[in-house]
Design an enzyme around this catalytic site. Structure first.
Site, PDB file in Angstrom:
ATOM      1  CG  HIS A 242      -4.173  10.746   2.662  1.00  0.00           C
ATOM      2  ND1 HIS A 242      -5.211  10.622   3.558  1.00  0.00           N
ATOM      3  CD2 HIS A 242      -3.268   9.781   3.000  1.00  0.00           C
ATOM      4  CE1 HIS A 242      -4.949   9.616   4.388  1.00  0.00           C
ATOM      5  NE2 HIS A 242      -3.780   9.094   4.067  1.00  0.00           N
TER       6      HIS A 242
ATOM      7  CD  GLU B 296      -7.480  12.709   4.219  1.00  0.00           C
ATOM      8  OE1 GLU B 296      -7.688  11.519   3.887  1.00  0.00           O
ATOM      9  OE2 GLU B 296      -6.989  13.567   3.457  1.00  0.00           O
TER      10      GLU B 296
ATOM     11  CE1 TYR C 116       1.793   6.616  14.410  1.00  0.00           C
ATOM     12  CE2 TYR C 116       3.044   6.473  12.370  1.00  0.00           C
ATOM     13  CZ  TYR C 116       2.516   7.223  13.402  1.00  0.00           C
ATOM     14  OH  TYR C 116       2.712   8.580  13.418  1.00  0.00           O
TER      15      TYR C 116
ATOM     16  CB  THR D 254      -6.037   7.822   1.475  1.00  0.00           C
ATOM     17  OG1 THR D 254      -5.823   6.803   2.440  1.00  0.00           O
ATOM     18  CG2 THR D 254      -7.417   8.430   1.644  1.00  0.00           C
TER      19      THR D 254
ATOM     20  NE  ARG E 236      -7.826   6.376   9.616  1.00  0.00           N
ATOM     21  CZ  ARG E 236      -7.111   6.195   8.509  1.00  0.00           C
ATOM     22  NH1 ARG E 236      -5.842   5.812   8.556  1.00  0.00           N
ATOM     23  NH2 ARG E 236      -7.673   6.390   7.329  1.00  0.00           N
TER      24      ARG E 236
ATOM     25  CB  THR F 107      -7.386  -4.876   2.054  1.00  0.00           C
ATOM     26  OG1 THR F 107      -6.476  -4.635   3.130  1.00  0.00           O
ATOM     27  CG2 THR F 107      -7.189  -3.826   0.971  1.00  0.00           C
TER      28      THR F 107
ATOM     29  CD  GLU G 198      -5.339   2.879  -0.333  1.00  0.00           C
ATOM     30  OE1 GLU G 198      -4.568   2.269  -1.102  1.00  0.00           O
ATOM     31  OE2 GLU G 198      -5.148   2.989   0.885  1.00  0.00           O
TER      32      GLU G 198
ATOM     33  CD  GLU H 127      -5.977   4.747   4.645  1.00  0.00           C
ATOM     34  OE1 GLU H 127      -5.268   4.010   3.922  1.00  0.00           O
ATOM     35  OE2 GLU H 127      -5.505   5.471   5.549  1.00  0.00           O
TER      36      GLU H 127
ATOM     37  NE  ARG I 185       4.719  14.686  10.725  1.00  0.00           N
ATOM     38  CZ  ARG I 185       4.098  13.920   9.837  1.00  0.00           C
ATOM     39  NH1 ARG I 185       3.624  12.764  10.191  1.00  0.00           N
ATOM     40  NH2 ARG I 185       3.945  14.319   8.587  1.00  0.00           N
TER      41      ARG I 185
ATOM     42  CD  GLN J 123      -3.003   3.873  10.745  1.00  0.00           C
ATOM     43  OE1 GLN J 123      -4.220   3.842  10.559  1.00  0.00           O
ATOM     44  NE2 GLN J 123      -2.171   4.484   9.926  1.00  0.00           N
TER      45      GLN J 123
ATOM     46  CE  LYS K 288      -3.478   1.824   7.255  1.00  0.00           C
ATOM     47  NZ  LYS K 288      -4.194   2.717   6.338  1.00  0.00           N
TER      48      LYS K 288
ATOM     49  CG  ASP L 185      -5.668   0.221   3.549  1.00  0.00           C
ATOM     50  OD1 ASP L 185      -5.638  -0.946   3.952  1.00  0.00           O
ATOM     51  OD2 ASP L 185      -4.836   1.094   3.889  1.00  0.00           O
TER      52      ASP L 185
ATOM     53  CE1 TYR M  47      -0.021   8.861   4.405  1.00  0.00           C
ATOM     54  CE2 TYR M  47       2.247   9.603   4.208  1.00  0.00           C
ATOM     55  CZ  TYR M  47       1.020   9.652   4.834  1.00  0.00           C
ATOM     56  OH  TYR M  47       0.855  10.503   5.910  1.00  0.00           O
TER      57      TYR M  47
ATOM     58  CG  ASP N 234      -2.080   0.956   1.078  1.00  0.00           C
ATOM     59  OD1 ASP N 234      -2.508   1.200  -0.068  1.00  0.00           O
ATOM     60  OD2 ASP N 234      -2.552   1.463   2.101  1.00  0.00           O
TER      61      ASP N 234
END
Lengths: 406, 406
Positions: free
Chosen positions: A124, A352, A236, A338, A229, A249, A193, A191, A133, A232, A245, A225, A119, A117
């Site tokens: 996103h 999001e 992670y 995503t 959250r 899927t 995708e 997600e 962050r 994760q 995850k 996907d 990114y 997968d």
């Protein structure tokens, strides 16, 4: 109306012809089917009836033999199928092998080898960066514009559209919690995708060049996907997503061959950073695809992510994935990451869309931040086809069921 | 000396009987073999000659059918094999199916479904933390003592011992570099690990409890998780290792059944943090294994990592891997993570042995921080067996060849 007379404007007309694997009503036998409007053609049976040499690729319980056959054969088979469903002389012979779509059972269309997968949506990645962050100088990590970030997922839990998804349980820990707690995920997300399906393998130690993308990749599908959250977030660091995850899927039952998407090719967004030669596609044919995705929850459209906004192309992802000498196998699947466009209504995850739960979505049945048991999520999409037509992608749908663990 | 008379003390005596897949000299046909001293028994041929019902599991080109057969059958087959190679009445019939080990070709013994790698040595995690996060208050991440951290790797590049490993190329960027550069990895490393092989699948949505480990896991092998530290360092934030690992993972040609390792079971280290119920093994049988690993470079032993020091057990890893409902398939492989003991000479990676390149190893052929082209790395191991014997694990060996990309 006879099955061949697909209404004008049907996104599954003879210009599309995606491949799947189905069992006819009353049978458990699997065989390759090709979608035509609201019917499925038993492609292997039709090939046999017409004495086609492709029967040995099509009268099979999975797409893998066709995937492995290579680009020339993919084009030849597609040309043959197009003739079978459009040339009036063939229609009587072929008509016997059409099944109403609603009457058949659709299966996972290929045996998934490795699942990776990516990114690759800048919108996103920036949204996630801003949420998680907020104090960072740049919402993207320093590597993001230099390479398509990716990781391996669990191929054994790739399921076909229509398969229920059991809410996963696991550990989660809010910053204020003294220790992790265990239970069903309370932040279950999607997600939206696009998945790319590898047909022709490559040798270990031999990278696949950007320009060889079409020699290896057969087609694409929609992919959800599913992501927990809360699980994760706690697991992670430092080795990436795992149980957040790996529970499921979902992919669509129909694989759209790249040959059906020639009119959808577009240039990717302008590159803001110079690329190393193995990723530099400035001189290549357009590597993007103009796929218009819709995300619906219980039938209400909540987002329309535009695939054309993806920063990294599928060809770049393939070149990157193999540049270290990693080999490809028939059935390798890789997700785009995503798909989120620049607008708020183009975001491909609830994380999001609800801005990490701050702004609930208003649905007819109530507010949603993350998914509730019983919710049905459906991704659908179309792409521009020849002569102003639309090429439909098979939808990918899944319903959330209650956690098996209490 | 007749093949059955394995010398006393031979770690591959009749108390061991690991399984592999081989082709006899002059043949390309694959079949299941069982190692006895420096010979390989063609187990399927022997089973047929003796009229054994297990011929259908053993006269096969991979271990997968045996793996899928389940724990009762695993024990029954092992009992039968033990009789064939120890009861004098059988030896004449069986002797015809013994091949000198040196004469056969060994293959990857099973079809790898999903490959997961863990990070279960506290010493290793602390060493890495000290090197890469020297200013952190704790060298472990906050989640480390609460769950066995893991991630998915590439199953398509799992190779059998003896397979050359091409030095991977990729992007790397030192902190002072203005932009990433591309080229062959200059920090190519090993990770000495133990791999666990899943036999019996599980259902999606149904976690496997700690106590059901032996119902699902057939056996173990040595595993070298080759790692390009420079590629890994640049790519791994935020989604974990990808191209730094995916070029190759080597496993031994012999899978040692757990039934051969009953005398090697030991309690894992004392747990310093309370565990959530699904991981709490305080009341269970000992979940650790006392495996004494050796790491040799070009024949010189550079480290002796003790597997008994691993904080997380294989049973805990299996329970964690499935607690979110992820299903298991026959052929799933999971690595323990780098095995590093508390002493400097017990570290399972060159990253740690050379302390990130600061302290080169002195080998007869020169100094080493990371691997050079032509270097051969060999992991071997033994475990305590019944009556003071040793149970040998199949070695895993690989030679580094020059990068294919310049």
């Amino acid at each position: 109306m006879p099955p061949f007379d697909v209404p004008e404007g049907d996104p599954f007309g003879p210009h599309n012809l995606p491949y799947g694997v189905f069992s006819p009503a009353g049978s458990t036998e699997r065989t390759v089917g090709v979608r035509l409007g609201d019917h499925v053609l038993d492609a292997g049976a039709a090939a046999r009836a017409l004495g086609s040499p492709y029967a040995s690729l099509l009268a099979r319980p999975s797409l893998n033999p066709l995937l492995a056959a290579g680009r020339t054969t993919w084009s030849d088979v597609r040309r043959a199928l197009t003739a079978w469903v459009t040339v009036p002389a063939h229609q009587e012979a072929v008509g016997a092998f059409l099944h109403p779509l609603a009457s058949v059972t659709l299966h996972l269309p290929f045996e998934v080898a490795d699942y990776v997968d990516f990114y690759a949506s800048e919108n996103h990645a920036r949204n996630v960066g801003q949420m998680f962050r907020p104090d960072a100088a740049d919402s993207l990590t320093p590597n993001w514009k230099h390479l398509p970030i990716g990781y391996h997922g669990r191929s054994g839990t790739v399921v076909v559209s229509g398969t229920d998804v059991v809410r996963p349980s696991g550990q989660r820990k809010a910053p204020a919690d003294p220790a992790p707690v265990f239970g069903p995920s309370v932040r279950l997300d999607i997600e939206a995708e696009v998945g790319f399906v590898v047909g022709v393998p490559s040798e270990r130690g031999r990278p696949v060049a950007l320009g060889d993308f079409r020699e290896h990749v057969f087609g694409l599908c929609l992919l959800n996907d599913w992501s927990a959250r809360d699980i994760q977030a706690w697991e992670y660091v430092p080795l990436g997503p795992f149980l957040g995850k790996s529970f499921a899927t979902s992919v669509s039952a129909w694989i759209t061959p790249l040959d059906a998407l020639e009119d959808a090719r577009v240039a990717p967004p302008d590159r803001t950073h110079p690329l190393l030669p193995y990723l530099d596609d400035a001189q290549d044919e357009p590597g993007g695809y103009d796929l218009r995705i819709s995300v619906a929850i219980n039938g209400s459209v909540v987002s329309e992510p535009p695939f054309s906004t993806m920063y990294w192309t599928a060809a770049q992802q393939l070149a990157h994935m193999t540049v270290n000498g990693a080999s490809l196998r028939t059935g390798d699947l890789y997700g785009s990451g995503t798909v989120s466009g620049p607008e708020p209504w183009q975001r491909g995850s609830l994380l999001e869309l609800s801005w990490n739960g701050r702004d609930p979505l208003e649905l007819p049945e109530g507010k949603r931040t993350f998914l509730q048991d019983g919710d049905v999520v459906t991704l659908s999409a179309w792409a521009p086809g020849p002569g102003g037509t639309r090429v439909g992608l098979g939808e990918v749908s899944g319903r959330i069921t209650a956690s098996a663990v209490v």
